[in-house]
Design a protein around this motif. Structure first.
Motif, PDB file in Angstrom:
ATOM      1  N   LYS A 156      35.565  38.520  44.421  1.00 54.70           N
ATOM      2  CA  LYS A 156      35.792  37.646  43.276  1.00 54.70           C
ATOM      3  C   LYS A 156      34.649  36.655  43.034  1.00 54.70           C
ATOM      4  CE  LYS A 156      37.836  35.509  39.925  1.00 54.70           C
ATOM      5  NZ  LYS A 156      37.991  36.125  38.588  1.00 54.70           N
ATOM      6  N   ALA A 157      34.290  35.860  44.062  1.00 52.70           N
ATOM      7  CA  ALA A 157      33.324  34.796  43.776  1.00 52.70           C
ATOM      8  C   ALA A 157      32.637  34.293  45.041  1.00 52.70           C
ATOM      9  CB  ALA A 157      34.021  33.620  43.088  1.00 52.70           C
TER      10      ALA A 157
ATOM     11  N   TRP B 270      37.809  36.672  47.785  1.00 52.13           N
ATOM     12  CA  TRP B 270      38.170  38.027  47.401  1.00 52.13           C
ATOM     13  C   TRP B 270      39.521  37.991  46.688  1.00 52.13           C
ATOM     14  CZ3 TRP B 270      35.705  42.858  48.986  1.00 52.13           C
ATOM     15  CH2 TRP B 270      34.444  42.654  49.572  1.00 52.13           C
TER      16      TRP B 270
ATOM     17  N   GLU C 270      33.555  33.291  51.229  1.00 51.31           N
ATOM     18  CA  GLU C 270      33.661  34.117  50.032  1.00 51.31           C
ATOM     19  C   GLU C 270      35.111  34.098  49.546  1.00 51.31           C
ATOM     20  OE1 GLU C 270      32.525  37.994  51.320  1.00 51.31           O
ATOM     21  OE2 GLU C 270      30.410  37.483  51.605  1.00 51.31           O
TER      22      GLU C 270
ATOM     23  N   SER D   4      34.384  31.666  37.072  1.00 47.79           N
ATOM     24  CA  SER D   4      35.492  32.614  36.923  1.00 47.79           C
ATOM     25  C   SER D   4      36.627  32.378  37.912  1.00 47.79           C
ATOM     26  CB  SER D   4      34.990  34.054  37.101  1.00 47.79           C
ATOM     27  OG  SER D   4      34.541  34.264  38.440  1.00 47.79           O
TER      28      SER D   4
ATOM     29  N   ASP E 213      42.435  33.167  39.124  1.00 50.86           N
ATOM     30  CA  ASP E 213      41.592  34.353  38.970  1.00 50.86           C
ATOM     31  C   ASP E 213      41.397  34.595  37.476  1.00 50.86           C
ATOM     32  OD1 ASP E 213      40.389  36.842  39.031  1.00 50.86           O
ATOM     33  OD2 ASP E 213      42.205  37.923  39.621  1.00 50.86           O
TER      34      ASP E 213
ATOM     35  N   PRO F 209      34.392  44.408  37.619  1.00 50.97           N
ATOM     36  CA  PRO F 209      33.547  43.323  38.133  1.00 50.97           C
ATOM     37  C   PRO F 209      33.073  42.366  37.040  1.00 50.97           C
ATOM     38  CG  PRO F 209      32.950  45.395  39.170  1.00 50.97           C
ATOM     39  CD  PRO F 209      33.886  45.743  38.046  1.00 50.97           C
TER      40      PRO F 209
ATOM     41  N   ARG G 143      30.149  29.809  42.378  1.00 56.56           N
ATOM     42  CA  ARG G 143      30.770  30.187  41.110  1.00 56.56           C
ATOM     43  C   ARG G 143      32.201  29.650  40.976  1.00 56.56           C
ATOM     44  NH1 ARG G 143      27.941  35.479  41.907  1.00 56.56           N
ATOM     45  NH2 ARG G 143      26.238  35.465  40.403  1.00 56.56           N
TER      46      ARG G 143
ATOM     47  N   LYS H  69      35.933  40.071  35.946  1.00 63.52           N
ATOM     48  CA  LYS H  69      36.471  39.183  36.976  1.00 63.52           C
ATOM     49  C   LYS H  69      35.453  38.242  37.607  1.00 63.52           C
ATOM     50  CE  LYS H  69      40.808  40.746  37.492  1.00 63.52           C
ATOM     51  NZ  LYS H  69      42.006  39.868  37.465  1.00 63.52           N
ATOM     52  N   SER H  70      34.190  38.639  37.677  1.00 63.87           N
ATOM     53  CA  SER H  70      33.212  37.879  38.456  1.00 63.87           C
ATOM     54  C   SER H  70      32.067  37.403  37.574  1.00 63.87           C
ATOM     55  CB  SER H  70      32.664  38.748  39.600  1.00 63.87           C
ATOM     56  OG  SER H  70      33.705  39.143  40.464  1.00 63.87           O
TER      57      SER H  70
END
Length: 278
Positions: free
Chosen positions: A110-111, A70, A68, A179, A156, A171, A115, A174-175
């Motif tokens: 974040k993703a 963050w 992940e 992204s 980011d 969210p 993504r 940002k996500s």
């Protein structure tokens, strides 16, 4: 040393020599607390070849498997000021001032890997946003035990008008698909990265620069280990994780990305992450 994940396999760069790490699983390889020592041992047993260097021109993927991503926010003074300005009309300005000085940092998801854009791939801006910027960030790779063993360049992507409308919309700002981007490699030094390391953001439009600025990571208010300690308080990561550490570079308020813009994020010792806006 630098690790590249390519479509043809894993390439290790060490002292301008290139090695192919065949039949290795990316997630297992990088999730080692002694990663630098492990990679050093490969340079002593494998044969180097410039053939593997050629793979890095067109076949590089994000240095990512099942990890992940963050992110931490408001870790630089410039970021705090920008967040306060964009959210002032919504009454959220003081939120960012307070989190900048608070013991607890801002950390958010974040993703997922799906993504994330590859190096030379396309990042996206939201169709329902009119004010979008890249945020160049030193990005940590942390093993499942919580040890920082590597670094990469991170983008980011942020929709400033959505976040500014209400901080609770973070969210959405940002996500979303496309992204984030990281790369071009995972930099694995023998010691923590030098605080004097510079991050540079250059944005090209029609092959001409429309923004160019840099900052040293020493300008960050919080320590990397501090951010990691909060992230790992109640989260576990079976394959390790990436953590974007915030940005100190924010384009002016009258700037927004456009389709076709080319984003260059360069970090000393790591390389340059290049992406085009879809």
């Amino acid at each position: 040393m630098k690790l590249y994940k390519t479509r043809l396999g894993i390439v290790l760069e060490a002292e301008n020599q290139f090695y192919f790490l065949s039949d290795l699983d990316w997630d297992t390889l990088i999730n080692q607390d002694n990663l630098h020592e492990t990679l050093t041992s490969y340079t002593q047993t494998l044969t180097a070849s410039d053939e593997y260097k050629l793979w890095l021109t067109t076949d590089v993927l994000a240095p990512l498997g099942r990890q992940e991503i963050w992110a931490a926010g408001v870790t630089y003074l410039r970021s705090r000021d920008a967040r306060m300005e964009e959210s002032q009309d919504a009454g959220g300005g003081s939120f960012y001032d307070r989190v900048y000085d608070a013991e607890r940092p801002e950390i958010f998801f974040k993703a997922t890997p799906e993504r994330v854009a590859n190096p030379l791939g396309q990042v996206r801006i939201r169709k329902d946003s009119q004010w979008n910027v890249p945020e160049p960030e030193l990005t940590l790779f942390i093993t499942s035990s919580g040890k920082i063993v590597g670094y990469t360049c991170g983008n980011d992507m942020s929709s400033r008008d959505i976040e500014g409308e209400n901080p609770l919309y973070l969210p959405q700002a940002k996500s979303y698909d496309g992204s984030a981007a990281i790369g071009p490699c995972l930099y694995v030094p023998s010691a923590p990265i030098d605080p004097g390391t510079a991050i540079r953001l250059t944005i090209l439009r029609n092959d001409s620069p429309v923004f160019d600025q840099q900052i040293a990571i020493s300008q960050m208010k919080r320590q990397h280990t501090e951010l990691v300690s909060f992230l790992f308080r109640e989260c576990s990561f079976a394959y390790g994780c990436y953590l974007m550490t915030g940005t100190g570079i924010v384009p002016p308020d009258d700037f927004t990305l456009q389709s076709g813009d080319e984003i260059h994020i360069q970090i000393d010792g790591i390389g340059t992450l290049i992406n085009t806006v879809a």
